[in-house]
Design a protein around this motif. Structure first.
Motif, mmCIF file in Angstrom:
data_model
loop_
_atom_site.group_PDB
_atom_site.id
_atom_site.type_symbol
_atom_site.label_atom_id
_atom_site.label_comp_id
_atom_site.label_asym_id
_atom_site.label_seq_id
_atom_site.Cartn_x
_atom_site.Cartn_y
_atom_site.Cartn_z
ATOM 1 N N UNK A 57 0.820 -1.206 0.000
ATOM 2 C CA UNK A 57 0.000 0.000 0.000
ATOM 3 C C UNK A 57 0.857 1.259 0.000
ATOM 4 N N UNK A 58 1.941 1.243 0.765
ATOM 5 C CA UNK A 58 2.791 2.428 0.870
ATOM 6 C C UNK A 58 3.822 2.505 -0.256
ATOM 7 N N UNK A 59 4.186 1.355 -0.813
ATOM 8 C CA UNK A 59 5.176 1.312 -1.895
ATOM 9 C C UNK A 59 4.628 0.399 -3.000
ATOM 10 N N UNK A 60 3.652 0.898 -3.767
ATOM 11 C CA UNK A 60 2.975 0.041 -4.750
ATOM 12 C C UNK A 60 3.911 -0.636 -5.741
ATOM 13 N N UNK A 61 5.012 0.017 -6.043
ATOM 14 C CA UNK A 61 5.933 -0.548 -7.018
ATOM 15 C C UNK A 61 6.592 -1.841 -6.581
ATOM 16 N N UNK A 62 6.475 -2.191 -5.296
ATOM 17 C CA UNK A 62 7.089 -3.429 -4.807
ATOM 18 C C UNK A 62 6.213 -4.653 -5.047
ATOM 19 N N UNK A 63 4.969 -4.454 -5.468
ATOM 20 C CA UNK A 63 3.996 -5.551 -5.497
ATOM 21 C C UNK A 63 4.032 -6.357 -6.785
ATOM 22 N N UNK A 64 3.560 -7.596 -6.673
ATOM 23 C CA UNK A 64 3.290 -8.417 -7.847
ATOM 24 C C UNK A 64 2.221 -7.725 -8.703
ATOM 25 N N UNK A 65 2.435 -7.739 -10.027
ATOM 26 C CA UNK A 65 1.483 -7.174 -10.991
ATOM 27 C C UNK A 65 1.072 -8.286 -11.944
ATOM 28 N N UNK A 66 -0.239 -8.574 -12.032
ATOM 29 C CA UNK A 66 -0.651 -9.679 -12.889
ATOM 30 C C UNK A 66 -0.696 -9.280 -14.364
ATOM 31 N N UNK A 67 -1.086 -10.199 -15.217
ATOM 32 C CA UNK A 67 -1.059 -9.973 -16.660
ATOM 33 C C UNK A 67 -2.075 -8.934 -17.115
ATOM 34 N N UNK A 68 -3.007 -8.570 -16.242
ATOM 35 C CA UNK A 68 -4.011 -7.548 -16.560
ATOM 36 C C UNK A 68 -3.608 -6.177 -16.035
ATOM 37 N N UNK A 69 -2.483 -6.110 -15.322
ATOM 38 C CA UNK A 69 -2.037 -4.846 -14.747
ATOM 39 C C UNK A 69 -2.518 -4.603 -13.336
ATOM 40 N N UNK A 70 -3.217 -5.571 -12.726
ATOM 41 C CA UNK A 70 -3.689 -5.421 -11.350
ATOM 42 C C UNK A 70 -2.553 -5.705 -10.377
ATOM 43 N N UNK A 71 -2.407 -4.841 -9.387
ATOM 44 C CA UNK A 71 -1.384 -5.048 -8.363
ATOM 45 C C UNK A 71 -1.957 -5.842 -7.191
ATOM 46 N N UNK A 72 -1.104 -6.658 -6.589
ATOM 47 C CA UNK A 72 -1.458 -7.423 -5.393
ATOM 48 C C UNK A 72 -0.682 -6.824 -4.223
ATOM 49 N N UNK A 73 -1.246 -5.886 -3.492
ATOM 50 C CA UNK A 73 -0.466 -5.203 -2.449
ATOM 51 C C UNK A 73 -0.001 -6.121 -1.323
ATOM 52 N N UNK A 74 -0.645 -7.256 -1.147
ATOM 53 C CA UNK A 74 -0.232 -8.197 -0.098
ATOM 54 C C UNK A 74 0.985 -9.026 -0.507
ATOM 55 N N UNK A 75 1.358 -8.981 -1.806
ATOM 56 C CA UNK A 75 2.371 -9.896 -2.338
ATOM 57 C C UNK A 75 3.573 -9.129 -2.866
ATOM 58 N N UNK A 76 4.635 -8.951 -2.080
ATOM 59 C CA UNK A 76 5.846 -8.318 -2.605
ATOM 60 C C UNK A 76 6.465 -9.183 -3.701
ATOM 61 N N UNK A 77 6.927 -8.548 -4.769
ATOM 62 C CA UNK A 77 7.592 -9.308 -5.826
ATOM 63 C C UNK A 77 9.002 -9.653 -5.375
#
Length: 387
Positions: A114-134
């Protein structure tokens, strides 16, 4: 057979009877959370509260100076478990003659996303998963490795159990989850968990796949699933939906990323730990599975860590691939939910544990002594006495 009960510090701190109650179950070890994700937890016997709401992922001790000026960094649980709650709980448990091991949750952190969206997994549709750090991103990997070392090696701890040390994806059990309307199946969940952040796009490209075309292929593969067509299970189902070449490119990238992170985190823990400190991973023997029990290759992970903790509620079959690879001295802990209200079966624990032993289990884990009712704990106590 050695048994350990999972606990949160707030199950123990402020309850002078908690440690002796756990010891009376017949366990020799307490696996105590030192870094944990957001949760709302019941405390059915605590003299001061019945519900603890942990609003975000946090460490349950004061983080040290290594984090000064760094982003990301861990957050202390200042509101619901202030100070060194882990240390206070660990001391009480040790006084009850229980061996304390840390329980460290790593790549599962909603506040980070939530605070650093760029750290999250992004699926093939462009949706971010804020609970899942990449876990492919260099900054995130450095954070997870240092967090593993600090949260694992706490004063008085004689070992650690590392959870979520691998890819996290779609499945989350997020607050009021509403993702069950379409049966994705094993293959669909994998495709919906593939990450397309900049680091992963570069990784796919290094494997010879065009990341834009790969994302489009994932979306196309999922179209029949959205319309209700069943997806085949296992890796064969992924290859059928995505095609063997594209599936192989994702596997080469993701498996390599997860393996190198696991190796680095375990090495960092061992470098910080005293002699004899045991390092176990919560693990699933199906390499492409995502979540708290990281998908691993059994032979590889047992060459890296001292053992694994394997989910066995509802059946202990996942133990077999680890037992086939485990060398002498590898710990193979069968993890059983013993909270009836959470789908556990404490009244069949003796039978279930014996079946797990036949499949190679060397230890038991009981989830979760702080959440279980008095009746559930009585059933656990009876089962362990017979075992």
């Amino acid at each position: 057979m050695k048994a350990s009960a999972f606990l949160y510090p707030w199950d123990v701190v402020g309850d002078p009877r908690a440690a002796d109650r756990v010891a009376a179950l017949g366990v020799r070890q307490a696996t105590l959370a030192s870094a944990y994700h957001s949760t709302r937890a019941l405390t059915p016997r605590h003299p001061r509260h019945r519900i603890v709401t942990a609003r975000h992922a946090a460490v349950l001790f004061p983080p040290d100076a290594r984090w000064e000026g760094r982003v990301p960094r861990p957050y202390p649980a200042a509101e619901w478990s202030p100070g060194d709650a882990f240390g206070a709980a660990a001391e009480a448990l040790a006084d009850a003659d229980l061996e304390v091991h840390t329980w460290v949750v790593l790549a599962h952190n909603s506040r980070l996303g939530e605070e650093h969206p760029g750290t999250s997994v992004v699926n093939a549709y462009g949706d971010r998963y804020p609970w899942a750090p990449c876990i492919a991103q260099p900054g995130t990997r450095a954070y997870l490795v240092d967090l593993a070392a600090e949260a694992a090696v706490r004063p008085g701890a004689r070992g650690t159990e590392l959870e979520s040390l691998g890819w996290y994806g779609l499945a989350h059990l997020h607050a009021h989850d509403k993702i069950g309307g379409v049966a994705l199946g094993d293959a669909g969940h994998y495709l919906m968990s593939l990450c397309f952040c900049e680091s992963c796009r570069a990784g796919y490209e290094a494997q010879g796949a065009d990341p834009g075309a790969l994302a489009a292929a994932v979306r196309a593969a999922l179209e029949p699933v959205w319309r209700g067509a069943p997806s085949d299970g296992g890796w064969a189902g992924v290859e059928k939906l995505l095609g063997e070449s594209d599936a192989a490119a994702t596997r080469a990238w993701r498996e390599g990323v997860a393996r190198s992170l696991q190796e680095a985190a375990v090495a960092a823990v061992r470098a910080a730990a005293p002699d004899g400190f045991r390092v176990l991973l919560h693990a699933d023997p199906v390499w492409h599975h995502c979540g708290a029990n990281a998908g691993v290759d059994p032979a590889h992970i047992l060459s890296v860590a001292d053992g694994v903790v394997v989910p066995c509620t509802g059946g202990a079959g996942l133990l077999v691939p680890f037992a086939e690879q485990g060398g002498e001295g590898s710990a193979l802990a069968a993890n059983f939910t013993v909270v009836s209200g959470m789908g556990g079966a404490p009244r069949t624990l003796e039978r279930d544990a014996r079946q797990a032993m036949e499949l190679g289990a060397t230890e038991l884990r009981l989830y979760h002594a702080g959440l279980a009712s008095d009746g559930d704990l009585e059933a656990v106590r009876d089962a362990l006495a017979r075992l």
